[in-house]
Design a protein around this motif. Structure first.
Motif, PDB file in Angstrom:
ATOM      1  N   HIS A   1       0.828  -1.210   0.000  1.00  0.00           N
ATOM      2  CA  HIS A   1       0.000   0.000   0.000  1.00  0.00           C
ATOM      3  C   HIS A   1       0.862   1.259   0.000  1.00  0.00           C
ATOM      4  O   HIS A   1       0.530   2.261  -0.664  1.00  0.00           O
ATOM      5  CB  HIS A   1      -0.913   0.003   1.237  1.00  0.00           C
TER       6      HIS A   1
ATOM      7  N   GLU B   1       2.053   1.907  -3.536  1.00  0.00           N
ATOM      8  CA  GLU B   1       0.994   2.449  -4.390  1.00  0.00           C
ATOM      9  C   GLU B   1       0.726   3.923  -4.057  1.00  0.00           C
ATOM     10  O   GLU B   1       0.554   4.770  -4.954  1.00  0.00           O
ATOM     11  CB  GLU B   1      -0.279   1.625  -4.221  1.00  0.00           C
TER      12      GLU B   1
ATOM     13  N   LEU C   1      -7.822   0.897  -3.443  1.00  0.00           N
ATOM     14  CA  LEU C   1      -6.864   0.390  -2.469  1.00  0.00           C
ATOM     15  C   LEU C   1      -7.565  -0.095  -1.199  1.00  0.00           C
ATOM     16  O   LEU C   1      -7.188  -1.112  -0.611  1.00  0.00           O
ATOM     17  CB  LEU C   1      -5.847   1.482  -2.131  1.00  0.00           C
TER      18      LEU C   1
END
Length: 309
Positions: A214, A217, A264
């Motif tokens: 995460h 990203e 996400l």
């Protein structure tokens, strides 16, 4: 004298009595005989009193004889009834003593009433009273000092020792079983601790991997936003005509950022769901469930054997 003692022992042995109980039976028979002799003397005195008080004339009428006999019958009947009642009550007190002594040692005695009318046994008792009982009386008069029975002789002490040994053996078995249950409980607790630690480590590893992905990203998106912002600022200096297009690109980039962040979040939820569906997670959960059930069973067993603890 020795022959009389052997004869008395043999006669009472047929009843299944040992020497101590034989002496107790003889003592009761002596008591019953003294009461019987006393009551017979009372009956004899009734007849003597009738002779001395009423038979003073040479001739009597039928009514007078009937009156004397009725009076004698009432007196003798009252004496016999009193003696029978007293004998029954005495026997009840004797049985009470025997049963009270048996209850002290947790014994339950049983009586067979039908044996009280056994003619063969009654004849043996009568024969014993006629012959052996008299010889035993002479022997008891000569030996006035009673002999003390040894403490280690069989009987009540032997029953107590057997009961104590049985209880000690049962107590040792329960202690051994309790120690086994305690060791099993400690083993199960250790297994549970290890399983919880392993599950925690696994979650930490999975969580670190997810957070790293995460973070990458988000870093990429932040770089994209920064690039778009730089392009937008650069476009302001280049041309005013392209300002609208840059603003639109920035707005679309922001929407894209929100969409990506939403994706996400969904991806994070899906990863968490997939992690819970993995074989490692299910195995760890099954292990913890089984260990908890084992601990509950062992606690129930411990409460059964030592509820106070």
């Amino acid at each position: 004298m020795c022959d009389a003692n052997v004869s008395a022992t043999a006669t009472m042995a047929e009843f299944g009595c040992n020497e101590h109980h034989q002496n107790e039976v003889i003592s009761y028979m002596r008591f019953a005989r003294s009461k019987r002799i006393l009551r017979l003397k009372t009956v004899d005195s009734c007849f003597e009193e009738l002779k001395d008080s009423r038979l003073v004339e040479e001739t009597f009428t039928v009514d007078e004889v009937r009156d004397m006999l009725d009076g004698l019958h009432a007196v003798v009947r009252g004496e016999m009834e009193m003696e029978l009642i007293n004998t029954a009550h005495t026997n009840v007190l004797l049985l009470r003593q025997i049963h009270y002594q048996a209850e002290k040692f947790f014994l339950r005695l049983q009586t067979d009433i039908s044996e009280l009318e056994n003619r063969e046994l009654l004849e043996q008792v009568a024969e014993f009273e006629k012959t052996d009982f008299k010889a035993t009386d002479k022997m008891n008069q000569e030996s006035s000092k009673p002999k003390l029975a040894p403490l280690n002789e069989g009987g009540v002490s032997e029953l107590l020792n057997k009961e104590i040994a049985r209880l000690q053996e049962e107590n040792n078995k329960l202690k051994a079983k309790l120690r086994t249950l305690e060791s099993q409980a400690m083993s199960v607790l250790d297994d549970k601790t290890k399983a919880e630690r392993a599950l925690k480590d696994l979650r930490n590893v999975q969580g670190d991997q997810q957070l790293s992905a995460h973070a990458n990203e988000i870093s990429c998106l932040q770089n994209t936003v920064a690039t778009l912002k730089d392009d937008y600022e650069r476009s302001l200096t280049v041309s005013a005509a392209s300002q609208n297009n840059l603003q639109e690109n920035l707005v679309s980039a922001k929407h894209e950022l929100l969409r990506v962040q939403e994706q996400l979040a969904l991806a994070e939820k899906e990863l968490d769901k997939k992690f819970q569906q993995t074989a490692a997670y299910r195995n760890m959960k099954e292990i913890l469930t089984k260990k908890n059930e084992q601990i509950k069973d062992i606690r129930k067993q411990l409460q059964r054997y030592e509820p106070n603890e």
